[in-house]
Design an enzyme around this catalytic site. Structure first.
Site, PDB file in Angstrom:
ATOM      1  N   GLY A 233       9.552  17.772 -23.242  1.00  0.00           N
ATOM      2  CA  GLY A 233       8.676  17.813 -22.206  1.00  0.00           C
ATOM      3  C   GLY A 233       7.352  18.072 -22.520  1.00  0.00           C
ATOM      4  O   GLY A 233       7.017  18.278 -23.812  1.00  0.00           O
ATOM      5  N   HIS A 234       6.226  17.983 -21.744  1.00  0.00           N
ATOM      6  CA  HIS A 234       4.832  18.094 -22.127  1.00  0.00           C
ATOM      7  C   HIS A 234       4.637  19.597 -22.488  1.00  0.00           C
ATOM      8  O   HIS A 234       5.314  20.586 -21.975  1.00  0.00           O
ATOM      9  CB  HIS A 234       3.871  17.788 -20.779  1.00  0.00           C
ATOM     10  N   ASN A 235       3.667  19.663 -23.510  1.00  0.00           N
ATOM     11  CA  ASN A 235       3.289  20.931 -23.868  1.00  0.00           C
ATOM     12  C   ASN A 235       4.252  21.777 -24.632  1.00  0.00           C
ATOM     13  O   ASN A 235       4.035  23.129 -24.817  1.00  0.00           O
ATOM     14  CB  ASN A 235       2.628  21.744 -22.666  1.00  0.00           C
ATOM     15  N   GLY A 253       6.463  23.307 -21.744  1.00  0.00           N
ATOM     16  CA  GLY A 253       6.069  24.371 -22.311  1.00  0.00           C
ATOM     17  C   GLY A 253       7.060  25.201 -22.939  1.00  0.00           C
ATOM     18  O   GLY A 253       6.697  26.396 -23.443  1.00  0.00           O
TER      19      GLY A 253
END
Length: 342
Positions: A233-235, A253
């Protein structure tokens, strides 16, 4: 390839017929007289007498009496031998006539661009990198040297990839992260304007996805190996030499530190942290913001230390017996109560 040549490449000692030509690698139980196999554990050692393999890769303590190459890590050496017997196909530099190259793209003279591939503006492709048929390379993408992109890989704009990466068919790097803000009229997309950075010696399996950051960077460290159908996922930040098996998903995250091992079908919640050397067993679930400590082995959902997980499984297995015992106790109490009432 002769046995003595294989031993030389492995910097190992051989015994037996050094001039025997090895034509293939095979499993211990099916190998033939011109094939090589390995003995990786005690069970395999007990089966070795029945093997017809022409040569065996064995540990130092294995008994003599046949053609052998003695190595400290038979399985790892076997992988090296397979690479010797099946070298990768040579790259033929050039750009296929059906490929579409945008103005301003920089492609090394030793790189190969396959049929119907597209390369966006200002993209940069390094030396000896091979772009397979139907791949889509976005604007501003950076791909290092000696990379291999199998057919139909998609790389969105401004993704950076290091050297010696292997990307399998259908993987997608740099798609938008799953970011939405709920308002009075429903969900509004939170713009995903970050980047993806992939280190050196990374391999990403078929149909896996690495999402771009909402802000900042989604980072995959050197030596990371992602299986098929993995979602980052993002980050997220993945450290060096992390291994993640198939059908695993990381929410936004998540931090995974160096040398962690994550099994198949694992789910990891937002902003969880997996510290270095931790092992996540297949199918386990990591709750949001959970920290798995350095070197810890966890299993189950919600994930817990392996010993605790096994104890709970044992207790669950005892429940049917416990239920019968409780039923018997209830019957005895009921009979005693009936006698007192009489």
């Amino acid at each position: 390839m002769r046995v003595k040549d294989i031993a030389l490449r492995l910097s190992a000692a051989y015994e037996g017929t050094g001039d025997l030509v090895i034509t293939d690698a095979a499993a211990l139980e099916s190998a033939g007289p011109t094939e090589i196999a390995f003995v990786g554990n005690r069970k395999a050692a007990n089966q070795a007498d029945q093997s017809h393999a022409g040569c065996l890769l064995v540990p130092d303590e294995f008994p003599a009496g046949r053609t052998l190459i003695r190595v400290s890590d038979p399985r790892g050496s076997f992988a090296t031998v397979i690479g010797l017997l099946y070298p990768p196909a040579s790259i033929v530099p050039g750009i296929h006539p059906t490929a579409v190259i945008a103005p301003g793209a920089e492609i090394a003279s030793t790189a190969a661009i396959g049929p119907h591939a597209t390369v966006g503006a200002r993209a940069r492709i390094g030396d000896r990198t091979s772009i397979g048929a139907g791949c889509t390379i976005g604007a501003g993408v950076r791909i290092g040297s000696d990379c291999l992109l199998h057919p139909r890989v998609t790389i969105y704009d401004h993704v950076s990839i290091g050297d010696r990466a292997v990307l399998h068919s259908g993987c997608v790097l740099g798609a938008d992260g799953f970011g939405f803000v709920r308002g009075p009229a429903g969900y509004q997309k939170f713009p995903q304007i970050g980047r993806v950075e992939i280190g050196n010696d990374v391999e990403i399996g078929a149909n896996s996805c690495v999402d771009r950051a909402a802000l900042g960077v989604t980072r995959i460290g050197d030596g990371v190996k992602l299986d098929n159908l993995v979602h980052i996922g993002h980050n997220c930040s993945i450290g060096r030499h992390v291994v993640i098996a198939a059908q695993t998903g990381l929410s936004g995250g998540v931090v995974v530190e160096d040398f962690a091992v994550i099994g198949g079908q694992v789910g990891i919640g937002d902003k969880a942290r997996i510290e270095s050397g931790a092992v996540l067993g297949s199918g386990c679930g990591i709750l949001t913001s959970k920290i798995v400590r350095k070197g810890q082995v966890v299993w189950g959902t919600p994930a817990r230390p392996l010993k605790q997980h096994l104890e709970q499984l044992a207790n669950l297995a005892r429940l049917p017996k416990l239920r019968k015992e409780v039923a018997e106790i209830e019957k005895r109490i009921s009979r005693e109560s009936d006698r007192e009432n009489d």
